[in-house]
Scaffold this motif. Structure first.
Motif, short mmCIF file in Angstrom:
data_model
loop_
_atom_site.label_atom_id
_atom_site.label_comp_id
_atom_site.label_asym_id
_atom_site.label_seq_id
_atom_site.Cartn_x
_atom_site.Cartn_y
_atom_site.Cartn_z
N GLY A 165 0.81 -1.20 0.00
CA GLY A 165 0.00 0.00 0.00
C GLY A 165 0.84 1.25 0.00
O GLY A 165 1.96 1.27 0.51
N SER A 166 0.31 2.30 -0.61
CA SER A 166 0.99 3.59 -0.63
C SER A 166 -0.05 4.70 -0.65
O SER A 166 -1.18 4.49 -1.13
N THR A 167 0.32 5.85 -0.14
CA THR A 167 -0.57 7.01 -0.13
C THR A 167 -0.22 7.92 -1.30
O THR A 167 0.92 8.35 -1.43
N SER A 184 -5.91 13.05 -0.73
CA SER A 184 -5.07 11.90 -0.98
C SER A 184 -5.92 10.64 -1.00
O SER A 184 -7.07 10.64 -0.56
N PHE A 185 -5.34 9.56 -1.49
CA PHE A 185 -6.04 8.28 -1.48
C PHE A 185 -5.01 7.16 -1.37
O PHE A 185 -3.82 7.35 -1.66
N GLU A 186 -5.49 6.00 -0.96
CA GLU A 186 -4.62 4.84 -0.80
C GLU A 186 -4.62 4.01 -2.08
O GLU A 186 -5.67 3.78 -2.67
N ASP A 187 -3.44 3.61 -2.48
CA ASP A 187 -3.27 2.78 -3.68
C ASP A 187 -2.67 1.45 -3.25
O ASP A 187 -1.64 1.43 -2.57
N TYR A 188 -3.31 0.34 -3.66
CA TYR A 188 -2.87 -0.98 -3.22
C TYR A 188 -2.54 -1.86 -4.42
O TYR A 188 -3.14 -1.75 -5.49
N ASN A 221 -8.20 -3.71 -4.97
CA ASN A 221 -8.91 -3.08 -3.86
C ASN A 221 -9.51 -4.15 -2.95
O ASN A 221 -10.21 -3.83 -1.99
#
Length: 220
Positions: free
Chosen positions: A97-99, A107-111, A135
């Motif tokens: 995961g990364s922000t 911002s949003f979380e990317d997985y 997701n």
């Protein structure tokens, strides 16, 4: 006439240098556009449920993708792949995961679903392998495990693979990866054939024929 000739010479020199600069700029732009268009965009992975092996096709051309000035010989690497093979029992799923920060605010979380390969009978990491963005990590990884471990003796369309949001024909992509592979060595030819083996007996014959004796075949 003397000063006039100097002006003409200066103008000719400027035009000559400018034409060379423009030519190099256009060459760089068109070269990168063509190379980016034909180069592989990822490293394909083949999951062979019949033999319990995972094959990673590493595109040689990927090493040139982020170079400011790829050489012309980079085009010769477009269909070249190194192939690594791992045992499924040493293959684990990891959520990365990364922000991501939006320049306009928020911002949003990317997985991403990552395969972690370990040495046999240990948790000593060999490498991480990118699989896909996700997701729903648990569902995606469960589906791959289901594909590799459940009803492996039955045809794919009868193995109960209507799982989560996937359909049976989606499962075929795990075995029917078809990179435009250029055979560059006997080992690459053997590994490509081994990745398509329909049984452990067929795999053993291919490994003996092509002298594939190691569990993990490193990139050279």
């Amino acid at each position: 006439m003397f000063f006039y000739s100097l002006d003409v010479l200066a103008a000719a020199t400027v035009a000559f240098v400018s034409s060379i600069g423009l030519g190099l700029f256009l060459y760089l732009v068109f070269f990168n556009l063509l190379f980016g268009h034909y180069a592989p965009v990822s490293n394909p992975i083949r999951f062979n449920r019949k033999t319990g092996k995972v094959y990673l096709y590493e595109a040689v051309a990927m090493k040139w993708m982020f170079k400011a000035w790829p050489p012309r010989r980079a085009f010769k690497d477009l269909n070249k792949f190194h192939i690594k093979v791992y045992d499924w029992e040493n293959f684990y799923g990891v959520l990365q995961g990364s922000t991501v920060v939006n320049v306009k605010g928020g911002s949003f979380e990317d997985y991403a679903l990552i395969g972690a390969v370990c040495e046999p009978n240990s948790y000593k990491l060999i490498e991480y392998i990118y699989i896909r963005k996700t997701n729903c990590f648990a569902e995606d990884w469960d589906w791959i495990c289901h594909f590799m471990e459940s009803d492996i003796d039955n045809p794919i369309d009868q193995a109960g693979l209507e799982y989560v949001d996937y359909k049976p024909w989606d499962a075929k992509t795990f075995m029917q990866v078809k990179p435009q592979l250029k055979i560059t060595s006997k080992q690459i030819e053997g590994l490509d054939k081994a990745s398509k083996a329909g049984s452990k007996e067929e795999l053993a014959q291919i490994e003996q024929e092509y002298e594939l004796t190691k569990t993990v075949y490193p990139v050279e």
